[in-house]
Design a protein around this motif. Structure first.
Motif, PDB file in Angstrom:
ATOM      1  N   PHE A 111      -4.157 -50.966  -5.639  1.00 58.17           N
ATOM      2  CA  PHE A 111      -2.942 -51.770  -5.457  1.00 58.17           C
ATOM      3  C   PHE A 111      -2.676 -52.648  -6.679  1.00 58.17           C
ATOM      4  CE2 PHE A 111      -1.163 -55.914  -4.230  1.00 58.17           C
ATOM      5  CZ  PHE A 111       0.087 -55.511  -3.779  1.00 58.17           C
ATOM      6  N   ARG A 147       0.439 -52.346  -9.205  1.00 57.96           N
ATOM      7  CA  ARG A 147       1.396 -53.468  -9.188  1.00 57.96           C
ATOM      8  C   ARG A 147       1.501 -54.159 -10.532  1.00 57.96           C
ATOM      9  NH1 ARG A 147       3.216 -56.843  -4.963  1.00 57.96           N
ATOM     10  NH2 ARG A 147       4.944 -58.052  -5.830  1.00 57.96           N
ATOM     11  N   LEU A 171      -3.175 -46.851  -5.747  1.00 53.33           N
ATOM     12  CA  LEU A 171      -3.108 -47.122  -4.313  1.00 53.33           C
ATOM     13  C   LEU A 171      -3.229 -45.831  -3.509  1.00 53.33           C
ATOM     14  CD1 LEU A 171      -2.727 -49.190  -2.068  1.00 53.33           C
ATOM     15  CD2 LEU A 171      -0.252 -48.923  -2.325  1.00 53.33           C
TER      16      LEU A 171
END
Length: 259
Positions: A250, A254, A132
């Protein structure tokens, strides 16, 4: 791990492709439709080109575009994922009766998935993961290599604009992407001065050689419309690549790191 990376890249690419479609519908597609009104017209010698809208029948015909054309255009190795086929098509297209919007969406989903896999593959090869934090940088570099730097020689073109031989443009476009990608790698990720100098040389080499250009540059399409389209197309692809890079980072942060 590799399977999860591939799945993450596909998800990010599909989302970015859908975003790309919405962005194109807002700005790029109206310009293409406008330019199609000039197809078949010849610029008058010694006279300024004025707008001459097509007849209702011509406009209705030109609005129909095959989904196959859009898929091939999006995957074609020419800056124009906006290339236009001059052939006539039956109303509703030739691929399951898909509309222009449906064909564009399908092409962007395919292209988004492909570019997502490309980013993931490059990150695995060079050992520099997409996160990210650096996702926007990955996206910006992808845009520079695939769109902006090739566009310096072969800008996005509207229907009706003159162009050089297709094969010559494809070869130059592919070579420019390869040189640009290698050059950006050396400039961004290598600390040695010699590496950065070599990267800069790789960036400018295709442009020193020169992109293939048409012999006759006359066109019935107003130049200002072509310039507006080039800006809109490049801005749209920049947004696409930034979204793709950030989403890829992202998803990797994650889901992959927690696995």
């Amino acid at each position: 791990m590799i399977i999860k990376t591939i799945l993450a890249a596909l998800v990010a690419g599909l989302i970015a492709g859908a975003f790309m479609t919405a962005a194109q519908e807002l700005r790029v597609t109206p310009l293409i439709l406008h330019a199609e009104e000039y197809e078949g017209e010849e610029p008058a010698a010694g006279q300024p080109i004025t707008e001459q809208p097509a007849t209702e029948q011509q406009h209705s015909h030109l609005k129909q575009q095959s989904a196959v054309d859009y898929v091939l255009a999006a995957l074609s190795p020419i800056t124009p994922a906006y290339a236009h086929a001059e052939g006539e098509h039956e109303e509703g297209g030739i691929m399951f009766g898909m509309s222009r919007f449906s064909g564009t969406l399908l092409a962007n989903l395919v292209a988004g998935s492909g570019f997502g896999l490309l980013l993931a593959g490059v990150s695995l090869v060079i050992g520099y993961p997409i996160t990210l934090r650096n996702g926007a940088l990955w996206g910006a570099c992808g845009w520079l290599a695939v769109h902006l730097l090739p566009a310096l020689g072969l800008p996005p073109e509207l229907p009706g604009f003159p162009a050089a031989d297709l094969q010559d443009r494809q070869i130059w476009w592919v070579a420019t992407i390869l040189f640009s990608g290698a050059g950006l790698y050396l400039i961004v990720l290598r600390a040695e001065i010699v590496a950065k100098a070599a990267g800069l040389l790789l960036l400018i080499a295709p442009h020193l050689y020169g992109a293939p250009q048409p012999v006759d540059i006359s066109s019935a399409v107003p130049a200002v419309l072509g310039a507006e389209f080039a800006v809109a197309a490049l801005a749209t692809t920049l947004a696409f690549w930034i979204v793709l890079g950030v989403l890829s980072g992202f998803i990797n942060d994650r889901f992959l790191k927690s696995a």
